[in-house]
Design an enzyme around this catalytic site. Structure first.
Site, mmCIF file in Angstrom:
data_model
loop_
_atom_site.group_PDB
_atom_site.id
_atom_site.type_symbol
_atom_site.label_atom_id
_atom_site.label_comp_id
_atom_site.label_asym_id
_atom_site.label_seq_id
_atom_site.Cartn_x
_atom_site.Cartn_y
_atom_site.Cartn_z
ATOM 1 N N HIS A 186 48.167 36.304 40.114
ATOM 2 C CA HIS A 186 48.919 37.294 40.891
ATOM 3 C C HIS A 186 47.976 38.311 41.524
ATOM 4 O O HIS A 186 47.688 39.361 40.946
ATOM 5 C CB HIS A 186 49.913 37.991 39.946
ATOM 6 C CG HIS A 186 50.972 38.775 40.645
ATOM 7 N ND1 HIS A 186 52.263 38.836 40.189
ATOM 8 C CD2 HIS A 186 50.937 39.540 41.756
ATOM 9 C CE1 HIS A 186 52.990 39.599 40.988
ATOM 10 N NE2 HIS A 186 52.200 40.044 41.950
ATOM 11 N N ARG A 188 45.925 40.657 50.876
ATOM 12 C CA ARG A 188 46.312 41.434 52.069
ATOM 13 C C ARG A 188 45.915 40.811 53.406
ATOM 14 O O ARG A 188 46.268 41.358 54.439
ATOM 15 C CB ARG A 188 45.753 42.866 52.014
ATOM 16 C CG ARG A 188 46.192 43.664 50.793
ATOM 17 C CD ARG A 188 47.675 43.975 50.825
ATOM 18 N NE ARG A 188 48.050 44.927 49.787
ATOM 19 C CZ ARG A 188 49.147 44.825 49.041
ATOM 20 N NH1 ARG A 188 49.990 43.824 49.221
ATOM 21 N NH2 ARG A 188 49.424 45.721 48.135
ATOM 22 N N ASP A 223 48.269 41.593 39.263
ATOM 23 C CA ASP A 223 49.052 42.233 40.334
ATOM 24 C C ASP A 223 48.180 43.226 41.107
ATOM 25 O O ASP A 223 48.634 44.303 41.494
ATOM 26 C CB ASP A 223 50.325 42.900 39.793
ATOM 27 C CG ASP A 223 51.328 43.218 40.903
ATOM 28 O OD1 ASP A 223 51.106 42.807 42.068
ATOM 29 O OD2 ASP A 223 52.338 43.888 40.603
HETATM 30 ZN ZN LIG Z 1 55.858 41.907 42.179
#
Ligand SMILES: [Zn+2]
Length: 429
Positions: free
Chosen positions: A52, A56, A304
């Site tokens: 994850h 960008r 993340d």
């Molecule tokens: Zn998310």
């Protein structure tokens, strides 16, 4: 050919590793050769794999690019990342995932595996070209609308059915949209005191429960992104007890940080550095997440990593973007939360940050135990130091780390991608 001298595989006895043609050729004491790297007694782990990551690119190259994001990954000890689909344009066609895959081949300091969007434009209205993305050069196996939840139960069911054909997995960002309209932080005593709109745990838990039932109903694979509440852990534990094919991840920040930082922290109150989706929760949630990662209810740690430029973060709380960078601190934060507390040893860390994420992503050349014949994807880590987090040295283009000024343990000494060093002595090669 190269010899990596004096390393401790998964924290074991010191050995040397001989690497030839990108593969571990031999492991043993007293290996010699013309080219050597001194491991200095560091712990050797299989190269870390992130399920994850937000790179960008395309679209927000001011925040991160494939090049800088993978440099950041390499510095964090990663040899592979999954690049989330919420780019601009969205990675919802074979063309876009192949573009990201090609950028990875050209510029990356680790392997880049594009994640395909579940729905066209992440809009939750019609399924994206899942089959075409799976068949593309990028060979997509992980599909996610991350950043948004696939909240339509029929679309979620169809996606779960569709990915079975190529052994794919749907990675859900579990956030019931109506229950989180305008939500700013975890719903609880702190949000009540601060007068910020709360983000209830049930908004995450209701979607996870529904998706576990759907995955069981169609016999497909579900992966739950960034689990953040104790209740979510209970639901996943129940789904696994049924034998359903459900996996889950937790982020380093949800293993360490709590929502009261929004009220009181070293960087003041209402500091948007702590604004993240899902939000930081309570101490009880953190304890439940740690226990779940230790006992295997939560399978993996995923960063993340969510870079944002200064102007999107250093603004008033309600207007600030949600997200934190995390690749370069992940191993240190996980050491602090899981190893220093005695919950996991280094073999357990290797499972949760390399072996299992590679298995969930169906990556054949990553996440393999360090033994003769395996690809030489190796992370060398010194857990004995403690240093103050200084983001000015980061390879990421963005600086939105919540750990600045904190003292964290450990340091990535070197990273090898198929035998080629991407980081040596803590610095990019
Ligand atoms: Zn998310």
């Amino acid at each position: 050919m190269m010899i990596i001298k004096n390393v401790r595989i998964l924290g074991g006895e010191p050995v040397d590793i001989r690497v030839a043609d990108g593969v571990i050729a031999e492991i043993g004491p007293g290996l010699e050769g013309p080219e050597t790297v001194d491991g200095g007694g560091a712990i050797a782990l299989p190269g870390l794999v992130d399920l994850h990551t937000h790179l960008r690119e395309p679209g927000r190259e001011d925040a991160e690019t494939v090049q800088t994001g993978t440099q950041s990954a390499a510095r964090g000890g990663y040899t592979a990342v999954h690049a989330m689909a919420n780019t601009s344009p969205v990675a919802d066609t074979a063309g876009v995932v192949e573009q990201v895959w090609r950028l990875g081949r050209e510029f990356a300091h680790c392997d880049v595996h594009p994640v395909g969007a579940v729905t066209v434009g992440l809009e939750g209205r019609q399924l994206a070209e899942l089959g075409a993305m799976a068949d593309s050069a990028a060979r997509v196996r992980v599909f996610s609308d991350d950043g948004k939840c696939v909240d339509d139960a029929v679309l979620m069911r169809r996606a779960l059915e569709y990915v079975k054909a190529f052994d794919g997995v749907v990675a859900q960002h579990a956030q019931e949209p109506r229950l989180t309209e305008g939500a700013q932080m975890n719903e609880g005593v702190v949000s009540g005191r601060l007068g910020l709109t709360g983000w209830p745990a049930v908004a995450e838990e209701a979607i996870i429960a529904r998706d576990c039932l759907l995955a069981a109903h169609v016999g497909s694979r579900l992966h739950v992104c960034h689990v953040s509440t104790a209740g979510s852990v209970e639901i996943i534990r129940w789904a696994k007890s049924k034998g359903w094919n459900v996996t889950a991840e937790v982020t380093p920040h949800h293993l360490l940080l709590t929502d009261d930082l929004v009220e009181e922290s070293p960087v003041g109150a209402y500091n948007p550095i702590y604004k993240v989706n899902p939000p930081l929760r309570t101490r009880a949630d953190v304890e439940a997440l740690r226990a779940a990662l230790a006992d295997g209810t939560i399978d993996v740690v995923a960063t993340d990593h969510a870079p944002h430029p200064v102007e999107d973060k250093e603004t008033e709380w309600s207007a600030a973007a949600m997200g934190m960078i995390g690749l370069e601190t992940a191993l240190s934060v996980v050491q602090e939360a899981m190893v220093e507390t005695g919950l996991l040893d280094w073999a357990g860390i290797a499972q949760r940050m390399s072996v299992v994420p590679a298995r969930i992503g169906r990556l054949s050349g990553q996440g393999q135990p360090l033994e003769a014949g395996a690809p030489a994807n190796i992370t060398l880590y010194d857990p004995s130091v403690r240093t103050e987090v200084d983001p000015s040295a980061y390879a990421s283009k963005s600086r939105n780390t919540p750990y600045e000024g904190m003292t964290l343990p450990g340091r990535v000494v070197a990273t090898f991608l198929r035998g080629r060093p991407t980081v040596l002595e803590g610095k990019l090669v």
